[in-house]
Design an enzyme around this catalytic site. Structure first.
Site, PDB file in Angstrom:
ATOM      1  N   LYS A  13       0.821  -1.211   0.000  1.00 25.72           N
ATOM      2  CA  LYS A  13       0.000   0.000   0.000  1.00 25.72           C
ATOM      3  C   LYS A  13       0.858   1.265   0.000  1.00 25.72           C
ATOM      4  O   LYS A  13       0.596   2.193  -0.746  1.00 25.72           O
ATOM      5  CB  LYS A  13      -0.938   0.017   1.227  1.00 25.72           C
ATOM      6  N   ARG A  88      -9.453   0.911   9.590  1.00 25.52           N
ATOM      7  CA  ARG A  88      -9.000  -0.468   9.759  1.00 25.52           C
ATOM      8  C   ARG A  88     -10.013  -1.297  10.542  1.00 25.52           C
ATOM      9  O   ARG A  88      -9.770  -2.470  10.791  1.00 25.52           O
ATOM     10  CB  ARG A  88      -7.698  -0.451  10.548  1.00 25.52           C
ATOM     11  N   ARG A 127      11.716  -7.390   5.090  1.00 21.86           N
ATOM     12  CA  ARG A 127      11.675  -5.941   4.883  1.00 21.86           C
ATOM     13  C   ARG A 127      12.679  -5.221   5.790  1.00 21.86           C
ATOM     14  O   ARG A 127      12.820  -5.517   6.967  1.00 21.86           O
ATOM     15  CB  ARG A 127      10.268  -5.406   5.169  1.00 21.86           C
ATOM     16  N   ARG A 160      11.882  -3.236  11.366  1.00 23.93           N
ATOM     17  CA  ARG A 160      10.836  -2.784  12.281  1.00 23.93           C
ATOM     18  C   ARG A 160      10.558  -3.865  13.323  1.00 23.93           C
ATOM     19  O   ARG A 160      10.542  -5.044  13.017  1.00 23.93           O
ATOM     20  CB  ARG A 160       9.549  -2.479  11.505  1.00 23.93           C
ATOM     21  N   ARG A 171      -0.351  -9.732  13.212  1.00 22.33           N
ATOM     22  CA  ARG A 171      -0.934  -8.635  12.428  1.00 22.33           C
ATOM     23  C   ARG A 171      -1.886  -9.176  11.362  1.00 22.33           C
ATOM     24  O   ARG A 171      -2.918  -8.582  11.073  1.00 22.33           O
ATOM     25  CB  ARG A 171       0.174  -7.812  11.769  1.00 22.33           C
TER      26      ARG A 171
HETATM   27  P1  ADP Z   1       1.139  -2.461   8.254  1.00 21.32           P
HETATM   28  O1  ADP Z   1       2.448  -2.776   7.653  1.00 21.32           O
HETATM   29  O2  ADP Z   1       0.650  -3.441   9.282  1.00 21.32           O
HETATM   30  O3  ADP Z   1       0.085  -2.040   7.246  1.00 21.32           O
HETATM   31  P2  ADP Z   1       1.170   0.211   9.404  1.00 21.32           P
HETATM   32  O4  ADP Z   1       2.446   0.915   9.256  1.00 21.32           O
HETATM   33  O5  ADP Z   1      -0.002   0.635   8.587  1.00 21.32           O
HETATM   34  O6  ADP Z   1       1.509  -1.302   9.202  1.00 21.32           O
HETATM   35  O7  ADP Z   1       0.707   0.215  10.940  1.00 21.32           O
HETATM   36  C1  ADP Z   1       1.571  -0.204  11.968  1.00 21.32           C
HETATM   37  C2  ADP Z   1       0.795  -0.350  13.264  1.00 21.32           C
HETATM   38  O8  ADP Z   1       0.197   0.893  13.600  1.00 21.32           O
HETATM   39  C3  ADP Z   1      -0.385  -1.326  13.213  1.00 21.32           C
HETATM   40  O9  ADP Z   1       0.018  -2.653  13.438  1.00 21.32           O
HETATM   41  C4  ADP Z   1      -1.257  -0.789  14.337  1.00 21.32           C
HETATM   42  O10 ADP Z   1      -0.744  -1.149  15.608  1.00 21.32           O
HETATM   43  C5  ADP Z   1      -1.084   0.704  14.196  1.00 21.32           C
HETATM   44  N1  ADP Z   1      -2.121   1.283  13.318  1.00 21.32           N
HETATM   45  C6  ADP Z   1      -1.931   1.884  12.106  1.00 21.32           C
HETATM   46  N2  ADP Z   1      -3.092   2.314  11.585  1.00 21.32           N
HETATM   47  C7  ADP Z   1      -4.063   1.977  12.477  1.00 21.32           C
HETATM   48  C8  ADP Z   1      -5.476   2.130  12.518  1.00 21.32           C
HETATM   49  N3  ADP Z   1      -6.152   2.718  11.512  1.00 21.32           N
HETATM   50  N4  ADP Z   1      -6.138   1.656  13.607  1.00 21.32           N
HETATM   51  C9  ADP Z   1      -5.477   1.072  14.622  1.00 21.32           C
HETATM   52  N5  ADP Z   1      -4.156   0.884  14.643  1.00 21.32           N
HETATM   53  C10 ADP Z   1      -3.435   1.336  13.588  1.00 21.32           C
END
Ligand code: ADP
Ligand code: ZN
Length: 214
Positions: A13, A88, A127, A160, A171
């Site tokens: 994404k 989400r 990654r 990360r 996740r």
């Molecule tokens: P991913 O690689 O899982 O898409 P992101 O960088 O989008 O990772 O998000 C990392 C973390 O930030 C998620 O695992 C969650 O803990 C938190 N997070 C991000 N966006 C949201 C959201 N919209 N609602 C709740 N938690 C979120």
């Protein structure tokens, strides 16, 4: 253009969002990036979010919703945006609908990135990210020229905390349980678009171009 990106972690994404931004000049709003910046700075929001993030859990809806209400009112959102990682959960989607109504804006589409769990694990466990400029690499498929050093800026490369395999599985479970219901939510609004995100392709740009006529 006002578009939401939905998909499991590791679906690409962020990578695709960067291309869309380059092409159309809209704002790229990544909730993960905003949260990580707050964790790094040690803000009250960062302190609240950190434990959830490191455990692969979602940050509570009310925290995210308050954060996004502020963000979507900022000036750079006026010409459109991509929401990468928000909403989400169904309550987050409902809050976004309410906010759009209040701001008298309309969402164009929710774009679903389809990719299977094994591909996600393979991508994310390899990654690596630059601490300084955010450039993204892969230990096997796209390594840096010099190990541990960013090709772009010379910054330090790291993994990360939540890209360890056990956390990736967590996740994914959270995605299937809490985020996948959004697929039906947006299908019900006739806003859902689907792209195959298993390969590396420009299908995202093509889909947006053809449906939005952008
Ligand atoms: P991913 O690689 O899982 O898409 P992101 O960088 O989008 O990772 O998000 C990392 C973390 O930030 C998620 O695992 C969650 O803990 C938190 N997070 C991000 N966006 C949201 C959201 N919209 N609602 C709740 N938690 C979120
Ligand atoms: Zn760098």
């Amino acid at each position: 253009m006002r578009v939401i990106f939905i998909g499991p972690p590791g679906a690409g994404k962020g990578t695709q969002a960067a291309k869309v931004v380059e092409r159309w000049g809209v704002a790229h709003i990544s909730t993960g990036d905003i949260l990580r910046a707050n964790v790094k700075k040690g803000t009250p929001l960062g302190l609240k979010a950190k434990e959830y993030m490191n455990a692969g859990q979602l940050v509570p809806d009310e925290v995210i919703i308050a954060m996004m209400k502020d963000r979507l009112r900022e000036a750079d959102c006026a010409d459109g945006f991509i929401l990468d990682g928000f909403p989400r959960t169904v309550p987050q989607a409902e809050a976004l609908d309410a906010l759009m109504k209040e701001l008298q804006l309309d969402l164009d589409s929710a774009l679903l990135f389809q990719v299977d769990d094994d591909t996600v694990v393979e991508r994310l466990s390899g990654r690596r990210v630059c601490r300084k400029c955010g450039a993204i690499y892969h230990a096997t498929f796209h390594p840096t020229a010099v190990e541990g050093v960013c090709d772009v800026c010379g910054g330090e490369i790291y993994q990360r905390e939540d890209d360890r395999e056990s956390v990736i599985r967590q996740r994914l479970a959270v995605y299937h349980e809490q985020t996948a219901p959004l697929i039906d939510y947006y299908r019900g609004q006739s806003r859902l678009l689907e792209v195959d995100a298993a390969g590396s392709s420009d299908s995202v740009l093509a889909v947006l171009e053809s449906t939005l006529g952008a």
